[in-house]
Design an enzyme around this catalytic site. Sequence first.
Site, PDB file in Angstrom:
ATOM      1  CG  HIS A   1      -2.688  -1.107  -7.031  1.00  0.00           C
ATOM      2  ND1 HIS A   1      -3.155  -0.415  -5.946  1.00  0.00           N
ATOM      3  CD2 HIS A   1      -2.712  -2.419  -6.650  1.00  0.00           C
ATOM      4  CE1 HIS A   1      -3.448  -1.258  -4.961  1.00  0.00           C
ATOM      5  NE2 HIS A   1      -3.191  -2.484  -5.370  1.00  0.00           N
TER       6      HIS A   1
ATOM      7  NE  ARG B   1      -4.315  -1.313   0.048  1.00  0.00           N
ATOM      8  CZ  ARG B   1      -4.414  -2.402  -0.719  1.00  0.00           C
ATOM      9  NH1 ARG B   1      -3.404  -2.771  -1.495  1.00  0.00           N
ATOM     10  NH2 ARG B   1      -5.520  -3.118  -0.724  1.00  0.00           N
TER      11      ARG B   1
ATOM     12  CD  GLU C   1      -2.535   2.902  -5.737  1.00  0.00           C
ATOM     13  OE1 GLU C   1      -3.562   2.288  -6.067  1.00  0.00           O
ATOM     14  OE2 GLU C   1      -1.584   2.356  -5.165  1.00  0.00           O
TER      15      GLU C   1
HETATM   16  C1  GLV Z   1      -4.823  -5.191  -3.992  1.00  0.00           C
HETATM   17  O1  GLV Z   1      -4.170  -4.240  -3.706  1.00  0.00           O
HETATM   18  C2  GLV Z   1      -5.503  -6.011  -3.048  1.00  0.00           C
HETATM   19  O2  GLV Z   1      -5.602  -5.647  -1.869  1.00  0.00           O
HETATM   20  O3  GLV Z   1      -6.016  -7.072  -3.457  1.00  0.00           O
END
Ligand code: GLV
Length: 325
Positions: free
Chosen positions: A285, A237, A266
């Site tokens: 991501h 994160r 983001e």
């Molecule tokens: C992605 O970041 C997730 O938490 O699956």
Amino acid sequence: MKVFVTKAIPEVGINLMKEAGIEVTVHVDDRPLHSEEMIAVCQQYDAMMSVGFNKIDAHFLERCRHLKVISLFAVGYDNVDIPMATQLKIPVGNTPDVLSRATADTAFLLMLAVSRKAFYNYRKILDGKWKGFEPVADLGIELYGKTLGIFGLGKIGFEMAQKCKAAYGMNIIYHNRNRNLHAEEVLEARYVSYDELLAESDVLSLHANLSESNKEIFNKGAFAKMKPTAIFINTARGALHNEADLKEALEKGLIWGAGLDVTNPEPMDPSNPLLMMPNVCILPHIGSATQETRDGMAIMAAKNVIAGLKGEKLPTIVNPEVYEG
Ligand code: GLV
Ligand code: GLV
């Protein structure tokens, strides 16, 4: 029974819910709903599948307390006020394990890419700056026998450590809230304090859940304790690191490079100077973004919706306390 799915997901998940007799509405608009719209919409449904980290805070939960299940299309649940969901007896499901390999692959990809300045070298070609073979320009660093530090050694961290050990014989150290005895046995991983993790890691890879207690824990003070040759990798994160401090640490040479699959906020602004730094590789991501993994996540998230709507225990639940008392 009706479920609202906040973004398109693989068809296998949608079909599974339809076969269970559930009426499925998918929000396909590119524009995400703002929080009041989301509340108004979810009030019309029995269940919500949250795709893409919608803010599910106390305000949302209090107004949508009728929901029989909130199914997250994600492993992380830092966007949800879990204590409040538990208090309101709303079960929250997530998609653990199925995405561990793909996410660790992304961490591994970034580690390797940073170590050879891959994204920067690619830009060099596009910019017409490839001048031929240059024996001393833009050299990388090798990973053989180096020390990998894992912050948060759960399933994803384990997969990353296993790959690094197999590929490069890396020594594994880790810092966690709890000891991971399985990893200590199988990977000869050594438990260290947070400060030792910072001081000893050649590659430091983040795999922890985000919580109030570790928000921006990778800040100025932390980077100052790292090796000037260290590579920092975050696929967990963005809020685990302080971005301004990271940029400064890279500029001052407190650390050698960084690979990020997550940023804060983001999406990252395309003019962000981090994107142009030679020893930095950034991805949008995509940790779990393979067909196989996203299909698996869709199936798990759908099964949580189906169980929740039947009043059964969710197969993968974040807050099993909802079933107590
Ligand atoms: C992605 O970041 C997730 O938490 O699956
Ligand atoms: C750790 O990050 C896990 O998902 O197990």
